[in-house]
Design a protein around this motif. Sequence first.
Motif, PDB file in Angstrom:
ATOM      1  N   ILE A 268      12.748  -3.596   1.015  1.00  0.00           N
ATOM      2  CA  ILE A 268      12.392  -2.728   2.141  1.00  0.00           C
ATOM      3  C   ILE A 268      10.922  -2.329   2.072  1.00  0.00           C
ATOM      4  CG2 ILE A 268      12.826  -0.482   3.213  1.00  0.00           C
ATOM      5  CD1 ILE A 268      15.740  -0.738   2.271  1.00  0.00           C
ATOM      6  N   PHE A 269      10.468  -1.966   0.875  1.00  0.00           N
ATOM      7  CA  PHE A 269       9.072  -1.550   0.709  1.00  0.00           C
ATOM      8  C   PHE A 269       8.116  -2.698   1.035  1.00  0.00           C
ATOM      9  CE2 PHE A 269       5.223  -0.986  -1.832  1.00  0.00           C
ATOM     10  CZ  PHE A 269       4.856   0.300  -1.477  1.00  0.00           C
ATOM     11  N   SER A 270       8.440  -3.900   0.547  1.00  0.00           N
ATOM     12  CA  SER A 270       7.590  -5.057   0.822  1.00  0.00           C
ATOM     13  C   SER A 270       7.550  -5.366   2.313  1.00  0.00           C
ATOM     14  CB  SER A 270       8.101  -6.272   0.046  1.00  0.00           C
ATOM     15  OG  SER A 270       7.307  -7.404   0.303  1.00  0.00           O
ATOM     16  N   TYR A 271       8.700  -5.240   2.956  1.00  0.00           N
ATOM     17  CA  TYR A 271       8.765  -5.487   4.404  1.00  0.00           C
ATOM     18  C   TYR A 271       7.907  -4.476   5.159  1.00  0.00           C
ATOM     19  CZ  TYR A 271      10.717  -5.913   9.104  1.00  0.00           C
ATOM     20  OH  TYR A 271      10.871  -6.069  10.463  1.00  0.00           O
ATOM     21  N   LEU A 272       7.972  -3.221   4.753  1.00  0.00           N
ATOM     22  CA  LEU A 272       7.168  -2.183   5.405  1.00  0.00           C
ATOM     23  C   LEU A 272       5.674  -2.422   5.185  1.00  0.00           C
ATOM     24  CD1 LEU A 272       9.289   1.008   4.576  1.00  0.00           C
ATOM     25  CD2 LEU A 272       9.135  -0.214   6.762  1.00  0.00           C
ATOM     26  N   CYS A 273       5.324  -2.904   3.996  1.00  0.00           N
ATOM     27  CA  CYS A 273       3.914  -3.221   3.724  1.00  0.00           C
ATOM     28  C   CYS A 273       3.410  -4.319   4.656  1.00  0.00           C
ATOM     29  CB  CYS A 273       3.743  -3.657   2.272  1.00  0.00           C
ATOM     30  SG  CYS A 273       3.804  -2.317   1.067  1.00  0.00           S
ATOM     31  N   ASN A 274       4.241  -5.336   4.855  1.00  0.00           N
ATOM     32  CA  ASN A 274       3.844  -6.429   5.742  1.00  0.00           C
ATOM     33  C   ASN A 274       3.766  -5.981   7.196  1.00  0.00           C
ATOM     34  OD1 ASN A 274       3.672  -9.250   4.316  1.00  0.00           O
ATOM     35  ND2 ASN A 274       5.342  -8.173   3.320  1.00  0.00           N
ATOM     36  N   LEU A 275       4.659  -5.080   7.578  1.00  0.00           N
ATOM     37  CA  LEU A 275       4.578  -4.537   8.935  1.00  0.00           C
ATOM     38  C   LEU A 275       3.303  -3.727   9.111  1.00  0.00           C
ATOM     39  CD1 LEU A 275       8.203  -3.323   9.826  1.00  0.00           C
ATOM     40  CD2 LEU A 275       6.962  -5.286  10.750  1.00  0.00           C
ATOM     41  N   ALA A 276       3.006  -2.904   8.117  1.00  0.00           N
ATOM     42  CA  ALA A 276       1.805  -2.076   8.199  1.00  0.00           C
ATOM     43  C   ALA A 276       0.537  -2.921   8.187  1.00  0.00           C
ATOM     44  CB  ALA A 276       1.782  -1.083   7.039  1.00  0.00           C
ATOM     45  N   ALA A 277       0.590  -4.076   7.502  1.00  0.00           N
ATOM     46  CA  ALA A 277      -0.593  -4.940   7.404  1.00  0.00           C
ATOM     47  C   ALA A 277      -0.979  -5.554   8.741  1.00  0.00           C
ATOM     48  CB  ALA A 277      -0.348  -6.042   6.377  1.00  0.00           C
TER      49      ALA A 277
ATOM     50  N   LYS B 255      -6.517  -1.970  10.681  1.00  0.00           N
ATOM     51  CA  LYS B 255      -7.098  -1.056   9.702  1.00  0.00           C
ATOM     52  C   LYS B 255      -6.390  -1.125   8.350  1.00  0.00           C
ATOM     53  CE  LYS B 255      -8.686   2.307  13.145  1.00  0.00           C
ATOM     54  NZ  LYS B 255      -8.620   3.725  13.589  1.00  0.00           N
ATOM     55  N   LEU B 256      -5.214  -1.746   8.332  1.00  0.00           N
ATOM     56  CA  LEU B 256      -4.433  -1.813   7.090  1.00  0.00           C
ATOM     57  C   LEU B 256      -4.227  -3.253   6.625  1.00  0.00           C
ATOM     58  CD1 LEU B 256      -1.703   0.867   7.914  1.00  0.00           C
ATOM     59  CD2 LEU B 256      -3.702   1.149   6.446  1.00  0.00           C
ATOM     60  N   LYS B 257      -5.124  -4.143   7.013  1.00  0.00           N
ATOM     61  CA  LYS B 257      -4.999  -5.546   6.612  1.00  0.00           C
ATOM     62  C   LYS B 257      -5.024  -5.719   5.097  1.00  0.00           C
ATOM     63  CE  LYS B 257      -6.670  -8.123  10.618  1.00  0.00           C
ATOM     64  NZ  LYS B 257      -7.717  -9.049  11.121  1.00  0.00           N
ATOM     65  N   TRP B 258      -5.690  -4.794   4.418  1.00  0.00           N
ATOM     66  CA  TRP B 258      -5.802  -4.890   2.960  1.00  0.00           C
ATOM     67  C   TRP B 258      -4.436  -4.817   2.282  1.00  0.00           C
ATOM     68  CZ3 TRP B 258      -3.832  -0.715   0.361  1.00  0.00           C
ATOM     69  CH2 TRP B 258      -3.676   0.465   1.096  1.00  0.00           C
ATOM     70  N   LEU B 259      -3.440  -4.247   2.979  1.00  0.00           N
ATOM     71  CA  LEU B 259      -2.099  -4.153   2.394  1.00  0.00           C
ATOM     72  C   LEU B 259      -1.488  -5.527   2.147  1.00  0.00           C
ATOM     73  CD1 LEU B 259      -0.331  -1.190   4.236  1.00  0.00           C
ATOM     74  CD2 LEU B 259      -0.740  -1.417   1.781  1.00  0.00           C
ATOM     75  N   LYS B 260      -1.907  -6.514   2.917  1.00  0.00           N
ATOM     76  CA  LYS B 260      -1.353  -7.856   2.750  1.00  0.00           C
ATOM     77  C   LYS B 260      -1.693  -8.420   1.379  1.00  0.00           C
ATOM     78  CE  LYS B 260      -0.930 -12.248   5.193  1.00  0.00           C
ATOM     79  NZ  LYS B 260      -1.351 -13.038   6.377  1.00  0.00           N
ATOM     80  N   ASP B 261      -2.893  -8.127   0.892  1.00  0.00           N
ATOM     81  CA  ASP B 261      -3.310  -8.606  -0.424  1.00  0.00           C
ATOM     82  C   ASP B 261      -2.699  -7.782  -1.553  1.00  0.00           C
ATOM     83  OD1 ASP B 261      -4.946 -10.618   0.661  1.00  0.00           O
ATOM     84  OD2 ASP B 261      -6.575  -9.186   0.977  1.00  0.00           O
TER      85      ASP B 261
END
Length: 236
Positions: free
Chosen positions: A195-204, A208-214
């Motif tokens: 769930i956390f990983s999925y939310l990170c990808n959604l936020a990416a 402004k939050l593209k850095w979350l993908k890395d």
Amino acid sequence: MDYQSLINSSALTIFVAVVLLLVTTVCVIYLRNGWNEAKRLGVTTAEMKKIVLNCIGISLVPSIPIVLSVIVMAPVLGVALPWLRTSVIGSANNELISATMAASATGVEFTTTDMTPQAWINAAWAMTLGCSVALPIVLVVLKPVCKTYDVFRKKDSRWISIFSLCALVTVIAAFSINSGKKGIIPSAVIIGCFIFSYLCNLAAKNPKLKWLKDYAFPLTILFGLVLSMIITPFLS
């Protein structure tokens, strides 16, 4: 000699340090040769310093999951073996999976209390020689696989993403099912990490939050560690 003394022995640590020193020496030699060649071609010192600093910055992000994987494996496998594997050609994902499967093959869990010298040796072989077997296989298999990918890419490029995702989900599912059988705590951590990983990808997807993908992978590891520490007292 007990298990912890064995896996953290001075001889093993010195051996790994020597290997890493040799690798570092080779890197320094290539850096020096490249620096001299760049100067010969007319590149200024200021430009070269900027390039080196940029390369260091780029390397820091991929190093985060590697450091975290060493922290996770060190209590079970000692510092030397994870340090060696992840510092040279090892992969954070592959090392953890290989070590866990190798320990399970000997009938023990990948934990500080269950691991035995035999399980450690099995994990060491799996992480070194076992992982190296894939290298020559790739040389034989990669070309026909790439040709097949190219055929599908020309027809519909979306198939490439579908095939890659299916392969990744298959590996994760197999690993998750085996871990989930061990009880409610591993299952809860796995589900929470998904769930956390999925939310990170959604936020990416937000510019402004593209850095979350890395950072999604290392952040998910940290989240899993924190979540396990929080829920263990309540569910154990």
